[in-house]
Design a protein around this motif. Structure first.
Motif, PDB file in Angstrom:
ATOM      1  N   GLY A  99       0.888  -0.993   0.085  1.00  0.00           N
ATOM      2  CA  GLY A  99       0.101  -0.381   0.052  1.00  0.00           C
ATOM      3  C   GLY A  99       0.827   1.268  -0.248  1.00  0.00           C
ATOM      4  O   GLY A  99       0.441   2.279  -0.502  1.00  0.00           O
ATOM      5  N   PHE A 102       3.311   0.991  -3.357  1.00  0.00           N
ATOM      6  CA  PHE A 102       2.840   0.776  -4.882  1.00  0.00           C
ATOM      7  C   PHE A 102       2.373   2.708  -5.885  1.00  0.00           C
ATOM      8  O   PHE A 102       3.247   2.959  -6.473  1.00  0.00           O
ATOM      9  CB  PHE A 102       1.190   0.305  -5.323  1.00  0.00           C
ATOM     10  N   PRO A 103       1.961   3.468  -5.066  1.00  0.00           N
ATOM     11  CA  PRO A 103       1.947   5.080  -4.940  1.00  0.00           C
ATOM     12  C   PRO A 103       3.458   5.200  -5.458  1.00  0.00           C
ATOM     13  O   PRO A 103       3.730   5.786  -5.919  1.00  0.00           O
ATOM     14  CB  PRO A 103       0.803   5.645  -4.273  1.00  0.00           C
ATOM     15  N   LEU A 140      -6.022  -6.188  -5.512  1.00  0.00           N
ATOM     16  CA  LEU A 140      -5.754  -4.928  -5.308  1.00  0.00           C
ATOM     17  C   LEU A 140      -7.259  -4.153  -5.000  1.00  0.00           C
ATOM     18  O   LEU A 140      -7.417  -3.370  -3.423  1.00  0.00           O
ATOM     19  CB  LEU A 140      -5.429  -4.274  -6.464  1.00  0.00           C
ATOM     20  N   TYR A 144      -7.892  -2.748  -1.472  1.00  0.00           N
ATOM     21  CA  TYR A 144      -7.623  -0.906  -0.344  1.00  0.00           C
ATOM     22  C   TYR A 144      -8.599  -0.491  -0.546  1.00  0.00           C
ATOM     23  O   TYR A 144      -8.843  -0.205  -0.250  1.00  0.00           O
ATOM     24  CB  TYR A 144      -6.478  -1.331  -1.426  1.00  0.00           C
ATOM     25  N   SER A 151      -5.601   3.498   0.843  1.00  0.00           N
ATOM     26  CA  SER A 151      -5.461   4.374  -0.074  1.00  0.00           C
ATOM     27  C   SER A 151      -6.409   3.102  -1.381  1.00  0.00           C
ATOM     28  O   SER A 151      -5.993   1.809  -1.487  1.00  0.00           O
ATOM     29  CB  SER A 151      -4.603   4.999  -0.743  1.00  0.00           C
ATOM     30  N   LEU A 153      -5.965   1.799  -4.708  1.00  0.00           N
ATOM     31  CA  LEU A 153      -4.779   2.055  -5.340  1.00  0.00           C
ATOM     32  C   LEU A 153      -5.378   1.180  -6.333  1.00  0.00           C
ATOM     33  O   LEU A 153      -5.205   1.807  -7.516  1.00  0.00           O
ATOM     34  CB  LEU A 153      -4.092   1.003  -5.353  1.00  0.00           C
ATOM     35  N   ARG A 156      -6.749   4.855  -8.219  1.00  0.00           N
ATOM     36  CA  ARG A 156      -5.759   5.894  -8.251  1.00  0.00           C
ATOM     37  C   ARG A 156      -4.729   5.907  -9.934  1.00  0.00           C
ATOM     38  O   ARG A 156      -4.731   5.865 -10.750  1.00  0.00           O
ATOM     39  CB  ARG A 156      -4.944   5.999  -7.179  1.00  0.00           C
ATOM     40  N   THR A 157      -4.531   4.233  -9.720  1.00  0.00           N
ATOM     41  CA  THR A 157      -4.083   3.238 -11.096  1.00  0.00           C
ATOM     42  C   THR A 157      -4.784   3.377 -12.656  1.00  0.00           C
ATOM     43  O   THR A 157      -4.453   4.163 -13.071  1.00  0.00           O
ATOM     44  CB  THR A 157      -3.424   1.599 -11.010  1.00  0.00           C
TER      45      THR A 157
END
Length: 216
Positions: A99, A102-103, A140, A144, A151, A153, A156-157
């Motif tokens: 978590g 990844f970002p 994911l 998440y 967050s 994820l 956001r991806t």
């Protein structure tokens, strides 16, 4: 365990005065390559051993943190490759670490307009592999996006890939890319989005097929 820990420590070494030592740089790259080989070929004992999982958290995560910010393209590429292996094979015991990294290792490179073509291409190549793994995408989202304390994820991806695919040539030029490179980046981002849709569609079809079989 001792060999793995030693390789992780070796991959973190950098000259104290900031100078470039070619022998030390080569040793760092070799240690990263060996770490990736170990992870790629690891078995059930490595995956389930608290000792090895603890060494990943304590040593390898620190190595990735240092190498993903290094100016060396080779170090960054190997670090992204190692993280991809962790994401594919160790995401369950490393949920908290995934978590965070990844970002930091993937989305940050795509979000900023100042990233080099080499760095962006490296991340998008990794995304292409991840996006073809439907179970990874589902994990994911579930682990998440559906966790109120984590967050989003997956969201956001997708948003980041859409942003990359729509970014103008001028914005890419500010990030030191040529128009041809910018076009290649946009195409790769779009291919990742298409791959996400195809993978999830296939996953849904498989799940529905399994339910129909169970109902019979």
């Amino acid at each position: 365990f001792l060999v793995f820990r030693a390789l992780c420590k070796l991959s973190m070494k950098s000259p104290a005065d900031g100078t470039v030592d070619p022998f030390q740089a080569r040793g760092k790259l070799l240690s990263l390559e060996l770490v990736k080989i170990l992870l790629d070929n690891s078995g059930k004992v490595f995956h389930s051993s608290p000792k090895f999982i603890g060494s990943i958290k304590q040593y390898l995560c620190m190595s990735l943190l240092k190498n993903c910010s290094q100016p060396s393209p080779q170090s960054f590429q190997l670090s992204v490759g190692i993280f991809g292996t962790l994401l594919a094979r160790f995401r369950d015991p490393l949920k908290a670490e995934m978590g965070v990294f990844f970002p930091m290792m993937l989305l940050r490179v795509l979000d900023t307009g100042s990233s080099s073509f080499s760095a962006v291409s490296t991340v998008l190549r990794g995304f292409k592999q991840h996006c073809s793994d439907a179970q990874l995408l589902v994990d994911l989202f579930v682990n998440y996006d559906c966790d109120l304390e984590s967050s989003n994820l997956f969201e956001r991806t997708v948003n980041t890939l859409v942003k990359v695919a729509q970014r103008s040539d001028l914005q890419y030029e500010e990030g030191h890319m040529t128009p041809a490179q910018a076009g290649s980046v946009r195409t790769d981002a779009m291919q990742c989005l298409v791959c996400i849709l195809a993978s999830l569609a296939s996953w849904i079809d498989t799940a529905e097929g399994a339910e129909d079989t169970a109902a019979k």
